[in-house]
Enzyme design. Structure first.
Site, short mmCIF file in Angstrom:
data_model
loop_
_atom_site.label_atom_id
_atom_site.label_comp_id
_atom_site.label_asym_id
_atom_site.label_seq_id
_atom_site.Cartn_x
_atom_site.Cartn_y
_atom_site.Cartn_z
N CYS A 1 0.84 -1.20 0.00
CA CYS A 1 0.00 0.00 0.00
C CYS A 1 0.88 1.26 0.00
CB CYS A 1 -0.98 -0.04 1.17
SG CYS A 1 -2.40 1.08 0.95
N HIS B 1 -3.68 -5.26 0.70
CA HIS B 1 -3.10 -5.72 1.97
C HIS B 1 -3.16 -7.25 2.05
CE1 HIS B 1 -2.55 -1.85 4.06
NE2 HIS B 1 -3.56 -1.46 3.31
N GLU C 1 -1.79 -9.05 4.18
CA GLU C 1 -1.68 -9.49 5.57
C GLU C 1 -3.02 -9.66 6.26
OE1 GLU C 1 -1.23 -4.92 5.83
OE2 GLU C 1 -0.96 -6.55 4.38
N SER D 1 -2.01 -10.68 37.38
CA SER D 1 -3.46 -10.57 37.55
C SER D 1 -4.14 -11.93 37.51
CB SER D 1 -4.05 -9.69 36.44
OG SER D 1 -3.97 -10.35 35.19
N GLY D 2 -3.45 -12.92 36.94
CA GLY D 2 -4.06 -14.24 36.78
C GLY D 2 -4.65 -14.45 35.41
N VAL E 1 -4.31 -14.56 31.14
CA VAL E 1 -3.37 -15.28 30.29
C VAL E 1 -2.09 -14.48 30.11
CG1 VAL E 1 -3.00 -16.28 28.01
CG2 VAL E 1 -5.25 -16.41 29.07
N SER F 1 -0.56 -11.87 31.83
CA SER F 1 0.35 -11.71 32.96
C SER F 1 0.87 -13.05 33.46
CB SER F 1 -0.33 -10.95 34.11
OG SER F 1 -1.39 -11.70 34.66
#
Length: 510
Positions: free
Chosen positions: A80, A167, A169, A221-222, A224, A226
């Site tokens: 592009c 594009h 992608e 934080s618990g 995925v 972190s």
């Protein structure tokens, strides 16, 4: 290991290019369009990809790399705006198109060698441009065209310079990965020798070199992101990592207990829990603006970690699970891309900051993070948790955040989670959650008139969080969710379903 260099001119799609290249098994990095020539040579790429941009090459102060970048006898693919850059340096004429192309267009292939090998005829591609090449010099030849773009793909006759107006992608382009694959393997001669195992090894080595003998405090934080970041750092530096879980009062139901059991007891991380709910709620009292909420929560997180750092000992780094969608929607990191919203991981930090940030996942998408987590041995219970915003339920409560409103939303959200799990559709969804609206509506319950809150249900499908579509949940699932919320959550008498896609809407309501 073969490497591809992606020069970013500010496109929102730049990281999608990197993702497609990685999916094809080739290592790549994104750098600013003005990366010095010495930096390019030291990177030693097998090929260079020039990204798109919201700019036009004929505008004053348009972002341009140095001409020497495309004259190194290294294959270059301009996408592009990147096509405009290549054309600019070789005397092509770029003009504002009378008919702008946004969306799908049919591409007629004129030359099925090189980029379009195995793709003879035509295909549907994704266009997003207002400019087009009107004329190309004799040193180039046309590879493909559309009804509105006479030179939708071109290549230099002698040099390995290629450019496409569309594009490849994005998922909307048919065989887009095949086109990129032709560039990587046929043109550049790359070997598909990069995989997530390799990334894990590189990331661990990088963390070890960056941290050295110093110590890291991790914001766990618990979720995925972190959790994978914490496990990656843990495998790199072991006891020099201390993880802190902050109960800010904005969490989902039973979240603290689940995190402590999975990350502390199961994986053996040094994990400390801090009860800071009261201080967060005090700071948020009376706050309605969503950006102000995010910045207050981000600043308060930092304050908590600084206090814990002083209490526990000296820490030099703060590790975070920041991902690329967080970054590109918050700040322009690699190029002049537009800012959409602030994020607590990358926005709202105080000027006086006592930690150096450690963000090992900063260039990854969510699905790549899950793949990395699987490689590191993260249990499925955490690996497949749905994304949860850093500011927590505060950005799922429209208006002021109070304990009573949090308790109400927490119960409704738990019902959504339970029913989605029961219907076994969780892995088909990117996210499914409840939102508390700032209105009340009239209802009838038990032959009595009620005037109570409204809960909105948001469920979306997505590959990376950059774009999303609303999920077509089964009607019986929606009915079960609605019936349970109205029956079990005191103070709610109406449930609605959000059928907005991203864009134009965001996934979160705030």
């Amino acid at each position: 290991m073969h490497k591809i260099l992606i020069l970013d001119f500010g496109s929102q799609y730049t990281q999608l290019i990197a993702r497609r290249v990685r999916e094809l098994g080739v290592y790549c990095e994104i750098h600013p369009f003005n990366l010095p020539l010495d930096g390019i040579k030291s990177f030693n790429p097998k090929g260079i990809i020039l990204s798109g941009s919201p700019a036009s090459v004929y505008q004053p102060a348009a972002p341009l790399c140095r001409r020497e970048v495309i004259e190194q006898d290294v294959p270059v693919l301009g996408i592009c705006y990147g096509m405009g850059v290549i054309g600019h340096f070789h005397g092509a004429i770029t003009t504002r198109s009378v008919y702008r192309e946004y969306g799908r267009a049919f591409l007629t292939i004129d030359d099925d060698s090189d980029l379009f090998s195995g793709l003879e005829g035509g295909l549907t591609v994704w266009m997003s441009h207002g400019d087009k090449l009107e004329e190309i010099p004799d040193t180039f030849r046309r590879l493909a065209h559309t009804a509105n773009a006479p030179f939708a793909a071109i290549r230099h006759r002698q040099q390995p310079l290629f450019a496409v107006q569309f594009h490849p992608e994005v998922a909307h382009t048919d065989n887009g990965k095949a086109i990129l694959g032709n560039f990587l393997f046929r043109v550049c001669g790359c070997t598909p020798d990069w995989e997530m195992h390799s990334f894990a090894e590189m990331a661990i080595d990088k963390i070890q070199r960056q941290v050295g003998d110093r110590h890291v405090l991790c914001a766990l934080s618990g979720g995925v992101d972190s959790s994978v970041a914490a496990l990656l750092v843990h495998q790199a530096i072991g006891p020099k990592l201390t993880c802190v879980f902050v109960d800010n009062g904005l969490l989902r139901k039973d979240e603290e207990a689940q995190v402590l059991q999975a990350m502390g007891e199961h994986l053996g991380l040094h994990l400390i829990s801090v009860d800071a709910a009261e201080r967060f709620l005090t700071r948020l009292k009376g706050v309605i603006d969503p950006e102000e909420k995010r910045k207050i929560i981000g600043a308060e997180f930092i304050a908590v970690f600084e206090e814990e750092s002083r209490r526990l000992g000296r820490f030099d780094f703060l590790a975070q699970g920041t991902l690329y969608p967080d970054v590109i929607e918050s700040v322009s990191v690699q190029g002049p891309s537009a800012t959409i919203k602030s994020h607590h991981n990358v926005g709202g930090l105080p000027e006086q900051f006592d930690f150096e940030l450690l963000e090992p996942l900063r260039e990854l998408f969510k699905d790549e993070v899950r793949e990395l987590g699987r490689e590191l041995g993260l249990p499925d219970a955490i690996l497949w948790r749905q994304p949860f915003p850093g500011p927590g339920l505060a950005v799922r409560i429209i208006g002021e955040v109070t304990k009573a409103r949090l308790d109400l939303l927490r119960e409704a959200d738990a019902i959504v989670e339970a029913e989605v799990a029961k219907a076994e559709v969780g892995r088909e969804l990117w996210q499914a959650f409840a939102v508390l609206l700032p209105i009340k509506t009239v209802g009838v319950m038990g032959d009595e008139r009620t005037y109570e809150h409204v809960i909105a249900i948001r469920a979306v499908t997505s590959l990376d969080g950059m774009t999303a579509d609303w999920a077509r949940l089964p009607h019986d699932l929606l009915q079960a969710i609605s019936s349970r919320i109205v029956s079990e959550v005191k103070g709610v008498n109406r449930v609605v379903y959000d059928i907005s896609s991203k864009p134009p809407s965001t996934i979160e309501w705030e």
